[in-house]
Scaffold this motif. Structure first.
Motif, PDB file in Angstrom:
ATOM      1  N   VAL A  11       0.834  -1.204   0.000  1.00  0.00           N
ATOM      2  CA  VAL A  11       0.000   0.000   0.000  1.00  0.00           C
ATOM      3  C   VAL A  11       0.871   1.259   0.000  1.00  0.00           C
ATOM      4  N   VAL A  12       0.261   2.370  -0.456  1.00  0.00           N
ATOM      5  CA  VAL A  12       0.878   3.696  -0.396  1.00  0.00           C
ATOM      6  C   VAL A  12       0.070   4.499   0.622  1.00  0.00           C
ATOM      7  N   ILE A  13       0.772   5.195   1.493  1.00  0.00           N
ATOM      8  CA  ILE A  13       0.087   5.985   2.522  1.00  0.00           C
ATOM      9  C   ILE A  13      -0.287   7.335   1.934  1.00  0.00           C
ATOM     10  N   ASN A  14      -1.582   7.663   2.016  1.00  0.00           N
ATOM     11  CA  ASN A  14      -2.112   8.915   1.476  1.00  0.00           C
ATOM     12  C   ASN A  14      -2.567   9.831   2.605  1.00  0.00           C
ATOM     13  N   LYS A  15      -1.772   9.927   3.628  1.00  0.00           N
ATOM     14  CA  LYS A  15      -2.121  10.767   4.784  1.00  0.00           C
ATOM     15  C   LYS A  15      -0.985  11.760   4.957  1.00  0.00           C
ATOM     16  N   SER A  16      -1.324  13.059   4.916  1.00  0.00           N
ATOM     17  CA  SER A  16      -0.255  14.052   5.051  1.00  0.00           C
ATOM     18  C   SER A  16       0.410  13.903   6.408  1.00  0.00           C
ATOM     19  N   VAL A  23       5.673   3.654   0.967  1.00  0.00           N
ATOM     20  CA  VAL A  23       5.120   2.367   0.541  1.00  0.00           C
ATOM     21  C   VAL A  23       5.457   1.341   1.612  1.00  0.00           C
ATOM     22  N   GLY A  24       4.455   0.515   1.960  1.00  0.00           N
ATOM     23  CA  GLY A  24       4.682  -0.522   2.959  1.00  0.00           C
ATOM     24  C   GLY A  24       3.839  -1.751   2.676  1.00  0.00           C
ATOM     25  N   LYS A  42       3.798  -2.333   7.662  1.00  0.00           N
ATOM     26  CA  LYS A  42       5.226  -2.424   7.960  1.00  0.00           C
ATOM     27  C   LYS A  42       5.961  -1.463   7.042  1.00  0.00           C
ATOM     28  N   LEU A  43       6.667  -0.526   7.668  1.00  0.00           N
ATOM     29  CA  LEU A  43       7.448   0.466   6.941  1.00  0.00           C
ATOM     30  C   LEU A  43       8.898   0.293   7.376  1.00  0.00           C
ATOM     31  N   ASP A  54      -6.873   6.021   4.659  1.00  0.00           N
ATOM     32  CA  ASP A  54      -5.601   6.731   4.491  1.00  0.00           C
ATOM     33  C   ASP A  54      -4.610   5.958   3.616  1.00  0.00           C
ATOM     34  N   LEU A  55      -5.056   4.844   3.068  1.00  0.00           N
ATOM     35  CA  LEU A  55      -4.165   3.985   2.287  1.00  0.00           C
ATOM     36  C   LEU A  55      -4.705   3.785   0.874  1.00  0.00           C
TER      37      LEU A  55
END
Length: 153
Positions: A11-16, A23-24, A42-43, A54-55
Motif C-alpha cells: 500500500v501507499v500511505i495517502n495521509k499528510s 510504501v509498505g 510495515k514500513l 488513508d491507504l
C-alpha cells in the motif's frame, strides 16, 4: 468499487504527515471500537497503524492461482538451467511439483521445507551462472511464491 486491503498487500500511505507517500506491506488488519478498519503497515523496520481510508492499494498479494502459475513458469525455465549437478537436476523439478501440490493444502511445514530447498538450489546455481537469461523469468516468479508464503501461512 475499491479493492479490499488485506494482509500481504502493498500500500501507499495517502495521509499528510510523517509517512505521506511511503510504501509498505500490510502486516495485519483489525477494527476499532467504532468498526473502522485499522490497517497495520510495515514500513522498513517499524509498524504503524492507519485507517483504511488513508491507504491506497498498490499491489495485491498473489493469489493461490498466481502462485501455482509461477511454479509452472519456473518448471519450464528449469529445463534451460544447464549447470545443475545430476542430483539437483532431478530434485529441483520434483520439489517444485511437490510445492505445487502442497500449496492448496496450506501445509505450512511442507511448503516452507520445499521452498527452502528450492531456494538453496537456486542460490547455489546463481553463484555458478548469474548472467543466464532464465533468471529474468525465475526471479520474479520465485519472489511471488516467497511473498505468498510469507503472507499466507
Amino acid at each position: 468499487m475499491k479493492d479490499k486491503i488485506e494482509k500481504g498487500d502493498i500500500v501507499v500511505i495517502n495521509k499528510s504527515g510523517k509517512y505521506d507517500n511511503q510504501v509498505g506491506e500490510v502486516s495485519g488488519v483489525d477494527y476499532n471500537i467504532f468498526f473502522v478498519k485499522i490497517v497495520i503497515v510495515k514500513l522498513g523496520n517499524q509498524e504503524e497503524t492507519f485507517e483504511e481510508k488513508d491507504l491506497q492499494l498498490k499491489t495485491k498479494k498473489p493469489s493461490l492461482e498466481e502462485v501455482v502459475a509461477s511454479i509452472d513458469k519456473i518448471l519450464v525455465q528449469v529445463e534451460q538451467v544447464t549447470n545443475l549437478p545430476i542430483k539437483e537436476k532431478i530434485e529441483l523439478p520434483n520439489r517444485l511439483k511437490y510445492l505445487k501440490l502442497d500449496i492448496p493444502k496450506l501445509d505450512k511445514q511442507l511448503i516452507k521445507k520445499n521452498f527452502n530447498v528450492i531456494d538453496e538450489i537456486f542460490a547455489a546455481t546463481r553463484k555458478a551462472d548469474s548472467s543466464a537469461s532464465f533468471w529474468q523469468e525465475i526471479d520474479p516468479n520465485l519472489e511471488k511464491i516467497s511473498w505468498w508464503i510469507r503472507t499466507s501461512l
